[in-house]
Structures are given as structure tokens and as C-alpha cells.
Design a protein around this motif. Sequence first.
Motif, mmCIF file in Angstrom:
data_model
loop_
_atom_site.group_PDB
_atom_site.id
_atom_site.type_symbol
_atom_site.label_atom_id
_atom_site.label_comp_id
_atom_site.label_asym_id
_atom_site.label_seq_id
_atom_site.Cartn_x
_atom_site.Cartn_y
_atom_site.Cartn_z
ATOM 1 N N GLU B 212 0.851 -1.207 0.000
ATOM 2 C CA GLU B 212 0.000 0.000 0.000
ATOM 3 C C GLU B 212 0.882 1.251 0.000
ATOM 4 O O GLU B 212 0.566 2.254 -0.646
ATOM 5 C CB GLU B 212 -0.930 0.048 1.218
ATOM 6 C CG GLU B 212 -1.740 -1.219 1.459
ATOM 7 C CD GLU B 212 -0.918 -2.333 2.092
ATOM 8 O OE1 GLU B 212 -0.294 -2.095 3.150
ATOM 9 O OE2 GLU B 212 -0.867 -3.436 1.501
ATOM 10 N N GLU B 213 1.952 1.190 0.778
ATOM 11 C CA GLU B 213 2.845 2.339 0.848
ATOM 12 C C GLU B 213 3.535 2.563 -0.503
ATOM 13 O O GLU B 213 3.684 3.702 -0.963
ATOM 14 C CB GLU B 213 3.887 2.095 1.947
ATOM 15 C CG GLU B 213 4.647 3.335 2.358
ATOM 16 C CD GLU B 213 5.638 3.052 3.497
ATOM 17 O OE1 GLU B 213 5.438 2.087 4.269
ATOM 18 O OE2 GLU B 213 6.617 3.819 3.590
ATOM 19 N N ALA B 216 1.062 4.115 -2.801
ATOM 20 C CA ALA B 216 0.730 5.497 -2.454
ATOM 21 C C ALA B 216 1.662 6.505 -3.116
ATOM 22 O O ALA B 216 1.256 7.626 -3.432
ATOM 23 C CB ALA B 216 0.761 5.676 -0.936
ATOM 24 N N ASN B 234 -0.381 -7.664 -7.684
ATOM 25 C CA ASN B 234 -1.709 -8.034 -7.200
ATOM 26 C C ASN B 234 -2.220 -9.291 -7.886
ATOM 27 O O ASN B 234 -2.760 -10.196 -7.247
ATOM 28 C CB ASN B 234 -2.695 -6.878 -7.418
ATOM 29 C CG ASN B 234 -2.444 -5.751 -6.428
ATOM 30 O OD1 ASN B 234 -2.037 -5.989 -5.291
ATOM 31 N ND2 ASN B 234 -2.657 -4.520 -6.866
#
Lengths: 267, 267
Positions: B212-213, B216, B234
Motif C-alpha cells: 500500500e505504501e 501510495a 496483485n
Amino acid sequence: MMDQLTIDNVQRLPATEDEFGGVVVDMKEHMDVDVFRTLLKISMSRWKLQGKKGIWIKLPIYLSNLVDTAVKEGFWYHHAEPSYLMLLNWLPETVNPIPANASHIARVGAIVFNDKGELLVVQEKMGPLRGVWKISTGIIHQGEDITAGVVREVKEETGIDTEFVEVVAFSQEHNVFFGKSEVLFLCMMRPQSFEIKIQETEIEAARWMPLEEYAAQLSVQEQGLRNRIMDLCNAKAERGYSGFSPSPVTTDSNGNPSFIYFNKEDL
Amino acid sequence: MMDQLTIDNVQRLPATEDEFGGVVVDMKEHMDVDVFRTLLKISMSRWKLQGKKGIWIKLPIYLSNLVDTAVKEGFWYHHAEPSYLMLLNWLPETVNPIPANASHIARVGAIVFNDKGELLVVQEKMGPLRGVWKISTGIIHQGEDITAGVVREVKEETGIDTEFVEVVAFSQEHNVFFGKSEVLFLCMMRPQSFEIKIQETEIEAARWMPLEEYAAQLSVQEQGLRNRIMDLCNAKAERGYSGFSPSPVTTDSNGNPSFIYFNKEDL
């Protein structure tokens, strides 16, 4: 030889700085060898004092008279193309981190089936595979996309128009041409025309061949890669094999697209 | 200058014939420039009469004094490596069919996840991506397999030992380095160790980063290829994405293996 004062007033090497702390000398005008030697010596001293790192000299082939002088002053060859030679010198005491010359040739091989399930094959006029029925292959030109290169090669060799479908496999082989390696992209192509017209200079013959007939000649030689082609053809025909297909991505600051190839069916 | 009779009795250019109707002059000994010029002129006349095609001259860098003479006699540069320059002349009236110099750099990028699903990322000390967290990338050495090159690069930059799993995608980009193109192979790697030890010279920092980081920071710049990496991560984690994995094939007469990469799960 001219004295230093005169030279400083008259001429300098045409140099620009690069973004990695280096200097690029882009020679275009003719220059006397002795003048070049003197200017290069003076410039090198200055660049060392300034803490410069990689020094590049690009010499067009019409300035081949200056090559020997640059080498004698400590430069070595980085790469050459037909029209120029690029020389390099690394001034710091550290290890030179500058990437070497290009290391790979990119080749394409085209797997083209017609509606009857026959494979498009050719025989080359020269080389080690002379007389063997094989798929059409060729070298990608500098700056050419894989997708465009394989369409061009099939058209040139066989006269068949094709549409790019996907890369079904690729291979990497070493020591193919002057120590360089080669990546061969095996491409599945969809034919848009069927009438064969061969390239007389390089191709002896071309035809649509039933896959069994193609398979039958495989036992003789070079089984590895060519048998894999058979397996891939069968997997594609019978089991919906997924290769990598291209998708444009924007990578450079001018917004020019390049292509990323991946398994779209799984994504 | 020596007269022709003397030269014929004394010296010849060290030439061998190649399998394509050409001649390779492999210069190793020092030679006076005037002697070289005379021998080259005589040899060229003989080769023309014999119907020879491509004439190659390989000049080690310590014979840079002969470069200018070869060029003046009609040769041009084919390629150069740090230790030598290869010149070429095509004698027939036909178009020169000899392949150009290598056109591609092969680069690898490593996608490495630890057991917590964190991605191994680095920041480079120099270059346009300075300060950006990115996957470890590097250039394949001449003669190096993709599988070996990516293991080496990850180890050098981060200290992490990895095992090659598959190529999940590749991209082709043009004008990357002196007009050459680049193929980037994105490789999924399985870590065999987890303690990071960075390469001080080229790498500013390295860490394991939650996906996620990593995602971002993507909105900022260069979305194309880097977003594709996210998609592939993913797809690999959630839906069993199939890339291309290597299989050895024997291709050369010495029985040396090279690798073909394809979708094994579909085969």
C-alpha cells in the motif's frame, strides 16, 4: 606545435558537461593532430582539477586521423557505429561504473498459421540452416518495436501480411555475433493475406506446411528450440495457451510510448 | 615505402576466410603504417578479383595508429569494445546484408516479496529516479543469463539472496543509451534471506515496504510501467498470474544450454 597561449586564444575542444559529472567532447570540425593533442592535454588537466569523472570523445569517421592521439592520451573505445567512434576516459581513482556497449541482438521468429492449420515456413539461401524448413526469423532494427519488426520480417521474406497477436516465448542465447548475446522473441501472428511471394536475395523457398510434416523433419537436428515451437503451437491450438501481449506505457519525458508485454488473460 | 616485391616476400596481412565468402584480418603484431597501407591495397585488389564480399579488419587498441589508414582505404566502423575496433568493407556492388552492431541493452527488475507481503525497494544515489522508492534493477552483463543477472543485482544492491521464479512481464524502450534500445525483464524472485545490507556506492537506502505504501507514492510520476508492476503484483498474489519460466534447450554445437522462457502452466 602552437604554444599554449595562442591555442587558448584561438581554439577549445567543443565540450559540454553531462548530468553525471562528466564531459562530452563532440568533435565535428577538422583539426590538426598536433593542435588536438595540445588542446586535449590542457583540457584533461583542467577537468582533473575540476573533479570531472567520465570524459567522452565522439569522433566522426571523417576525423579518424585523431583516433590514435586520443588513445595515446589514455582514452579507450566505448562503442562504434558506422559513422563514428566513441572514446572514453574515467578520471577518478574509483572503478568506472559506466555501462558497457549494448550487449544483445533482438531477433524475432514468426509463428503464422493459415485457416487450414498449416504453418508458414521458409528455407534460407545461406547459413547453417540452409535447406531446412523453418519459421521466418529476422533481426529487429535499432529503434524498432518487436511488434513492428516481426510484421516487417514476415512481409519481406514471404510477402504475407500479418497482425501481431502475442509473444508466446522468448529465448536468450550467448556468443551469437562477435560475442554478443541474442534474445529471440517467438511471436504468434495472424495472417491477413495468404499468397506467398518470396524475397529472392535471402530466401530459397517458402510455403504453408501441415504441422505433421513440419514435426516430421524435426528429429534430424537442433531439436531443442524447434521442438519447443511445436509444443507451443499445439498448446496454443488445443488448450488456449496464454503468452505475453503488448500494452503501451508512457515512459519518456516526450510522452513517447513504449510497450510492456505480459499475460493479459491472467491480469 | 617498400616496393611490392619486397613486401610480398616479407609480409602479408594475417587473413582468414569466413563461411560467408568474406575475409577476416586479425591484426596482432605492430606494423609500420606505410607497410600496412601497401599490404592492404595489394590484398584488396586480390580479394576483389577473387569475388570476396565482406572484408573485416580487427584492430586491437594498441594498433590505433592503423585506424586512419584503414578508413582512408574505404573501411568503416562496425563495432568497438574497450580493447579493439572492428572495421568493415563490403566489396560487391550489392547492398551490404551484414547485421549491424548489437542494438539492445538487457536490464532486469526484481519483484521480491517477504513473508509479510512486503516488497523489496531501493533508492538510487544518482540518476533521474533519485529519492524514489523502486524495485532493484540492473543491467545484464555480456554473456550472462537473465536468471543469473537478476540474482546478482539483488544481492549486490540489497544483500538479499533470491531464487528466480519467472519473468512476469518485459518491456522494450528506445533511445535509452547512445541511441540503443533496452529490454527490461521484470522478474518474480523468491527471497532466501531477509537482512538488508546495501551497496554503498550506488544505493542510498533499501527496505521492505508494504505494498500500500509503495502504491501510495505512485501517483506522483512515471505512472505507466510502475503501475503495471503493481497490477502484476496483485494478480500474482490474488489470482495465480502465470508468467514465463525458463527451461534449458541445447542450441550450439558444443552442447551449451541456453534458456527458453514460456508459460509452463499452460503447456
